[in-house]
Design an enzyme around this catalytic site. Structure first.
Site, PDB file in Angstrom:
ATOM      1  N   TYR A   1       0.854  -1.191   0.000  1.00 37.15           N
ATOM      2  CA  TYR A   1       0.000   0.000   0.000  1.00 37.15           C
ATOM      3  C   TYR A   1       0.886   1.236   0.000  1.00 37.15           C
ATOM      4  CZ  TYR A   1      -3.576  -3.355   1.574  1.00 37.15           C
ATOM      5  OH  TYR A   1      -4.427  -4.436   1.707  1.00 37.15           O
TER       6      TYR A   1
ATOM      7  N   HIS B   1       0.084 -12.074   1.210  1.00 35.28           N
ATOM      8  CA  HIS B   1      -0.930 -11.223   0.588  1.00 35.28           C
ATOM      9  C   HIS B   1      -1.679 -11.934  -0.539  1.00 35.28           C
ATOM     10  CE1 HIS B   1      -1.811  -6.666  -0.067  1.00 35.28           C
ATOM     11  NE2 HIS B   1      -2.896  -7.389  -0.164  1.00 35.28           N
TER      12      HIS B   1
ATOM     13  N   LEU C   1     -17.857  -3.330   3.371  1.00 30.91           N
ATOM     14  CA  LEU C   1     -18.882  -2.377   2.936  1.00 30.91           C
ATOM     15  C   LEU C   1     -18.889  -2.239   1.411  1.00 30.91           C
ATOM     16  CD1 LEU C   1     -18.424   0.333   5.707  1.00 30.91           C
ATOM     17  CD2 LEU C   1     -20.144  -1.494   5.577  1.00 30.91           C
TER      18      LEU C   1
END
Length: 323
Positions: A56, A122, A203
Site C-alpha cells: 500500500y 498477501h 462495505l
C-alpha cells in the site's frame, strides 16, 4: 467494543483497514494529520485491529501507521502483508523464504515495532510451495518477530496445506452482503480448522454505505472507476442492493454501513471485518455496528439479497485469488 477470536488471537470485533489513506481510493495521501486522528480515534473506541500492507503506497501506509502508533503500540493488534513486492528480483508474486526474510525486516522498521501481531501472505505465490513460505514464517514466530500467521485470498487446498505446517490464525478475504464467495467452501473449512475470517471490503468498497450512486466525485485514479461492479452499467444495477439494505436500516434506526457490518458480525465470533476509512466520523459510525442487533427476520431478508452484478475484480485480480 467486544472481541473476536482469530485462531486464538483476540481482536476487536470491528477493525480498521487503512489502505485508503495511502493508495487506490479518493483522498489517498491528502491529510496525514486527519489520518492519524482517525487511527487514534479508532483506538479510543476500542478498535484494536488495524490492517495495512507493504504494497500500500508502496511502503507509505506502513510508515504512516508506525508514526500514528508511537506511544500507543501496546493498544494495537497490527496486521500487515507481504508477497506482492519482491526484494529478490523475481517478477510477480514472491513468497520465497528469502523474500519473506527481507520483507519482515522492512515492515518491522517501517512500523517501528519489534513484532507483528498478524503477518499475512498477501496472495498465494504459484512459484513457491506454500509449505516453504509457511516454514519461513514459522521460523519468524519462533524468533518472536511474528506472533500469528495469516493468508489472504487463498483457496481451501492451500489453506489446509499451510495449516498442516503451522497453525494459521486468520484468512483474509472479501466478504460482505455483495460478496458471499467464502460461504461456498472456505468458511466451513476455516471453522473445521479453528481459523478466523477477516473480511476486507465489508462495505463493498464503500458501495453499501449508500453514499455512492454514481462515479461522480471519485478521483480520476480511484480504483473503483475500473472495477467491474462499478462500471459497464453494473453500478446502476447494483443500486437495488443498497436500496434493500436501506429498508432494513429504517427499521433498526442505524445507518446502511452499520446494518451491513452487523450482518457480518452476526455470522459468528470468529469473523472480524476491517472496514476501511480515512475519516473520524466513519470510524465512529463503524464502531457503532457493534451495538446493532438485527432480528431473525431482518437477517433473513439480508440473506436473500440478490447477488451483485459483475466480478469483484478485473481479470488479473480474479486470477490471483482462490489459489
Amino acid at each position: 467494543m467486544r472481541s473476536a477470536s482469530l485462531g486464538g488471537l483476540e481482536v476487536s470485533r470491528v477493525g480498521l483497514g487503512i489502505m485508503g489513506m495511502s493508495a487506490f481510493y479518493t483522498g489517498a495521501g491528502r491529510s496525514e494529520a486527519e489520518f492519524v486522528r482517525t487511527i487514534h480515534r479508532a483506538l479510543d473506541l476500542g478498535i484494536t485491529h488495524i490492517d495495512t500492507a507493504e504494497v500500500y503506497g508502496p511502503f507509505t501506509n506502513e510508515e504512516l501507521l508506525g508514526r500514528a502508533l508511537k506511544g500507543r503500540r501496546e493498544h494495537a493488534v497490527v496486521a500487515t502483508k507481504f508477497g506482492m513486492v519482491s526484494y529478490t528480483g523475481r517478477p510477480g508474486f514472491d513468497s520465497s523464504p528469502a523474500n519473506v526474510r527481507l520483507a519482515v525486516e522492512g515492515s518491522l522498521r517501517r512500523l517501528g515495532t519489534d513484532h507483528l501481531d498478524l503477518y499475512y501472505q498477501h496472495r498465494v505465490d504459484p512459484g513457491t510451495p506454500v509449505e516453504e513460505t509457511v516454514g519461513a514464517l514459522a521460523e519468524l514466530v519462533a524468533e518472536g518477530k511474528v506472533r500469528h500467521i495469516g493468508l489472504s485470498e487463498a483457496g481451501p487446498a492451500t489453506i489446509r496445506r499451510a495449516h498442516a505446517m503451522h497453525p494459521i490464525a486468520a484468512v483474509q478475504s472479501e466478504y460482505s452482503l455483495w460478496t458471499r464467495d467464502p460461504e461456498a467452501a472456505v468458511l466451513e473449512l476455516l471453522r473445521e480448522l479453528g481459523i478466523g475470517l477477516v473480511p476486507y471490503a465489508p462495505l463493498g468498497h464503500g458501495f453499501l454505505t449508500g453514499g455512492i450512486r454514481s462515479l461522480e466525485g471519485l478521483d480520476a485514479d480511484d480504483w473503483r472507476r475500473t472495477n467491474p461492479r462499478f462500471s459497464g452499467g453494473n453500478l446502476e444495477r447494483n443500486l437495488r442492493i443498497v436500496d434493500e439494505v436501506r429498508a432494513v436500516t429504517a427499521e433498526v434506526g442505524a445507518t446502511p454501513a452499520q446494518v451491513a457490518l452487523a450482518w457480518l458480525l452476526a455470522r459468528g465470533g470468529d469473523i472480524a471485518p476491517i472496514p476501511g476509512t480515512t475519516r473520524v466520523s466513519r470510524v465512529e459510525e463503524n464502531a457503532g455496528s457493534d451495538d446493532v442487533a438485527l432480528t431473525t427476520e431482518q437477517l433473513a431478508r439480508l440473506e436473500a439479497l440478490t447477488p451483485a452484478a459483475g466480478d469483484r475484480h478485473d481479470a488479473g485480480g480474479m486470477a490471483a485469488i482462490d489459489r
